[in-house]
Design an enzyme around this catalytic site. Structure first.
Site, PDB file in Angstrom:
ATOM      1  N   HIS A 195     -10.704   6.908  -2.444  1.00 36.88           N
ATOM      2  CA  HIS A 195      -9.371   6.418  -2.066  1.00 36.88           C
ATOM      3  C   HIS A 195      -9.439   5.950  -0.620  1.00 36.88           C
ATOM      4  O   HIS A 195      -9.268   6.736   0.309  1.00 36.88           O
ATOM      5  CB  HIS A 195      -8.336   7.538  -2.256  1.00 36.88           C
ATOM      6  CG  HIS A 195      -6.919   7.121  -1.993  1.00 36.88           C
ATOM      7  ND1 HIS A 195      -5.833   7.742  -2.570  1.00 36.88           N
ATOM      8  CD2 HIS A 195      -6.399   6.147  -1.206  1.00 36.88           C
ATOM      9  CE1 HIS A 195      -4.720   7.176  -2.164  1.00 36.88           C
ATOM     10  NE2 HIS A 195      -5.031   6.205  -1.310  1.00 36.88           N
ATOM     11  N   HIS A 227      -1.363   4.573  -7.143  1.00 37.68           N
ATOM     12  CA  HIS A 227      -0.742   5.542  -6.245  1.00 37.68           C
ATOM     13  C   HIS A 227       0.523   6.050  -6.939  1.00 37.68           C
ATOM     14  O   HIS A 227       1.362   5.243  -7.374  1.00 37.68           O
ATOM     15  CB  HIS A 227      -0.330   4.878  -4.931  1.00 37.68           C
ATOM     16  CG  HIS A 227      -1.461   4.577  -3.985  1.00 37.68           C
ATOM     17  ND1 HIS A 227      -2.566   3.850  -4.344  1.00 37.68           N
ATOM     18  CD2 HIS A 227      -1.634   4.912  -2.678  1.00 37.68           C
ATOM     19  CE1 HIS A 227      -3.377   3.757  -3.284  1.00 37.68           C
ATOM     20  NE2 HIS A 227      -2.827   4.378  -2.258  1.00 37.68           N
ATOM     21  N   ASP A 239      -8.057   7.543   2.805  1.00 36.83           N
ATOM     22  CA  ASP A 239      -6.912   6.629   2.726  1.00 36.83           C
ATOM     23  C   ASP A 239      -7.003   5.481   3.742  1.00 36.83           C
ATOM     24  O   ASP A 239      -7.459   4.400   3.397  1.00 36.83           O
ATOM     25  CB  ASP A 239      -5.594   7.402   2.883  1.00 36.83           C
ATOM     26  CG  ASP A 239      -4.431   6.772   2.134  1.00 36.83           C
ATOM     27  OD1 ASP A 239      -4.648   5.788   1.402  1.00 36.83           O
ATOM     28  OD2 ASP A 239      -3.296   7.271   2.261  1.00 36.83           O
ATOM     29  N   ASP A 240      -6.542   5.712   4.969  1.00 36.86           N
ATOM     30  CA  ASP A 240      -6.551   4.689   6.023  1.00 36.86           C
ATOM     31  C   ASP A 240      -7.047   5.337   7.318  1.00 36.86           C
ATOM     32  O   ASP A 240      -6.261   5.579   8.247  1.00 36.86           O
ATOM     33  CB  ASP A 240      -5.132   4.129   6.223  1.00 36.86           C
ATOM     34  CG  ASP A 240      -4.573   3.533   4.939  1.00 36.86           C
ATOM     35  OD1 ASP A 240      -4.974   2.411   4.585  1.00 36.86           O
ATOM     36  OD2 ASP A 240      -3.776   4.223   4.271  1.00 36.86           O
ATOM     37  N   HIS A 299      -8.500   2.362   1.677  1.00 35.25           N
ATOM     38  CA  HIS A 299      -8.031   0.975   1.827  1.00 35.25           C
ATOM     39  C   HIS A 299      -8.845   0.342   2.948  1.00 35.25           C
ATOM     40  O   HIS A 299      -8.766   0.809   4.090  1.00 35.25           O
ATOM     41  CB  HIS A 299      -6.544   0.951   2.177  1.00 35.25           C
ATOM     42  CG  HIS A 299      -5.682   1.671   1.176  1.00 35.25           C
ATOM     43  ND1 HIS A 299      -5.034   1.020   0.147  1.00 35.25           N
ATOM     44  CD2 HIS A 299      -5.391   2.999   1.013  1.00 35.25           C
ATOM     45  CE1 HIS A 299      -4.368   1.904  -0.580  1.00 35.25           C
ATOM     46  NE2 HIS A 299      -4.564   3.115  -0.082  1.00 35.25           N
ATOM     47  N   GLU A 349       3.007  10.349  -4.188  1.00 33.16           N
ATOM     48  CA  GLU A 349       2.747  10.514  -2.747  1.00 33.16           C
ATOM     49  C   GLU A 349       4.109  10.773  -2.096  1.00 33.16           C
ATOM     50  O   GLU A 349       4.398  11.879  -1.657  1.00 33.16           O
ATOM     51  CB  GLU A 349       2.083   9.260  -2.164  1.00 33.16           C
ATOM     52  CG  GLU A 349       1.842   9.327  -0.651  1.00 33.16           C
ATOM     53  CD  GLU A 349       1.340   8.009  -0.051  1.00 33.16           C
ATOM     54  OE1 GLU A 349       1.512   6.950  -0.680  1.00 33.16           O
ATOM     55  OE2 GLU A 349       0.796   8.046   1.082  1.00 33.16           O
TER      56      GLU A 349
HETATM   57  N1  HPA Z   1       0.221   4.595   0.141  1.00 30.42           N
HETATM   58  C1  HPA Z   1       0.631   3.430  -0.356  1.00 30.42           C
HETATM   59  N2  HPA Z   1       0.113   2.269   0.010  1.00 30.42           N
HETATM   60  C2  HPA Z   1      -0.865   2.252   0.906  1.00 30.42           C
HETATM   61  C3  HPA Z   1      -1.324   3.423   1.471  1.00 30.42           C
HETATM   62  C4  HPA Z   1      -0.763   4.655   1.054  1.00 30.42           C
HETATM   63  O1  HPA Z   1      -1.111   5.773   1.504  1.00 30.42           O
HETATM   64  N3  HPA Z   1      -2.290   3.062   2.349  1.00 30.42           N
HETATM   65  C5  HPA Z   1      -2.418   1.724   2.298  1.00 30.42           C
HETATM   66  N4  HPA Z   1      -1.544   1.220   1.431  1.00 30.42           N
HETATM   67 ZN    ZN Z   2      -3.707   4.947  -0.417  1.00 27.37          ZN
END
Ligand code: HPA
Ligand code: ZN
Length: 342
Positions: A17, A197, A278-279, A19, A200
């Site tokens: 996971h 996703h 994630d990021d 991006h 969350e």
């Molecule tokens: N959630 C939804 N969209 C996203 C995320 C996330 O954590 N990171 C990058 N795009």
């Molecule tokens: Zn994500």
């Protein structure tokens, strides 16, 4: 704990996971802005970093989409992914499944060819030089409409052989998976797997929709499943993997602190939990730091850390023989470091 740090470093790891636009470090953002003549809303790297104080998912996404504007050429996408992959090689990450957001780039007039080929340039080099295997997963931006998603999927078709799955990301609340049922049906008819996703910021019902209407192979995040025992049971009975992103969840205030993260409870519920970043450029840590921060805050045992790393490969889209090879390597590291595993 120093010993756990050594264990986390030594274990072969998979990232499921991630991006790629979320690996854009401030230094590279400014360098690409200069190269491409893009004016950023921040004076320098320090001012930009000070803006990384998010109150929710949307406040992060606003900055993340603005930052992606510096990515213009095939060489830019190559540079972005190369920087991430060099870090992964140093962290003993052996396999990566990478998300990218086609619409973020096509909406600015960037050719999909430059996005995909730039990423593939970097991934192919990392595979050759570091033995890192990879999958690419384009994601549909759920805040946009179905027609935009269908058009995007059609424009991705020339590179279908490069992709393993279609994903769903961006602003979750108010944009349920059912909004894209026909898009994901089309993706499956093209031979793609699906992931989404869900859970969350959105409710457990979105997890159920992702399973029933998008027929996903994994749930990205999914941490809110515990609010509904029936959804939790379903995930457990299906063996449906969750790609959990602990530092992201704390930075986006899904949980107030790492000590309050529910990763331990998810494991106790019998779910297939994986750890991911994630990021990472925005959330204060790459894959190893996610393992470390979680292990420290939740007092995870060495055996649990090993199990989480193994889940990363089990839940991947690697073929069974490759999975077995990685699981064997994990068992060998555990044995060498004296970690008793089940
Ligand atoms: N959630 C939804 N969209 C996203 C995320 C996330 O954590 N990171 C990058 N795009
Ligand atoms: Zn994500």
């Amino acid at each position: 704990m120093g010993d756990q740090l050594a264990l986390i470093r030594a274990l072969p790891k998979a990232e499921l996971h991630l991006h790629i636009e979320g690996t854009l470090e401030p230094e590279l953002m400014f360098e690409l802005a200069r190269r491409n003549g893009v004016k950023l809303a921040f004076a320098d790297v320090d001012e930009l970093r000070r803006a990384y104080d998010f109150k929710d998912l949307q406040s992060f996404l606003d900055l993340y989409y603005a930052g992606a504007d510096v990515l213009r050429t095939r060489a830019d996408f190559d540079a972005l992914a190369s920087a991430y992959l060099a870090r992964m090689a140093a962290e003993n990450v052996r396999h990566v499944e990478i998300f990218f957001d086609p619409q973020t780039h096509t909406a600015r007039g960037i050719a999909l060819a430059d996005v995909v080929e730039g990423l593939v340039d970097a991934l192919s080099r990392a595979e050759r030089d570091h033995g890192i295997t990879w999958r690419l997963i384009p994601c549909i931006l759920r805040h946009l409409d179905e027609a935009d998603a269908l058009g995007t999927l059609a424009r991705l078709e020339p590179w279908l052989h490069r992709f393993t799955a279609l994903g769903l990301d961006s602003s979750e609340r108010g944009h349920p998976p059912s909004k894209f049922a026909r898009v994901f049906a089309r993706a499956r008819s093209l031979g793609l797997k699906t992931v989404a996703h869900a859970g969350e910021e959105g409710p457990p019902a979105y997890i159920t929709e992702a399973i029933d209407q998008l027929q996903v192979a994994r749930i990205d995040h999914g941490v809110r499943c515990l609010e509904d025992p029936a959804v939790t049971r379903r995930l457990r009975d299906l063996g449906m993997p969750l790609t959990v992103c602990p530092l992201s969840n704390v930075r986006l205030r899904v949980f107030p602190t790492m000590a309050r993260h529910n990763l331990g409870a998810l494991l106790e519920a019998g779910l297939v939990v994986t750890v991911n970043s994630d990021d990472p450029a925005y959330f204060g840590g790459y894959l190893s730091e996610n393992y470390q921060a979680t292990a420290a805050a939740l007092d995870l045992s060495d055996a649990t850390i090993v199990a989480l790393a193994a889940n990363g490969f089990r839940a991947s889209f690697l073929d069974p023989a490759a999975k077995q090879r990685h699981l064997g390597d994990i068992a060998a590291v555990a044995r060498r470091l004296g970690v008793a595993i089940g």
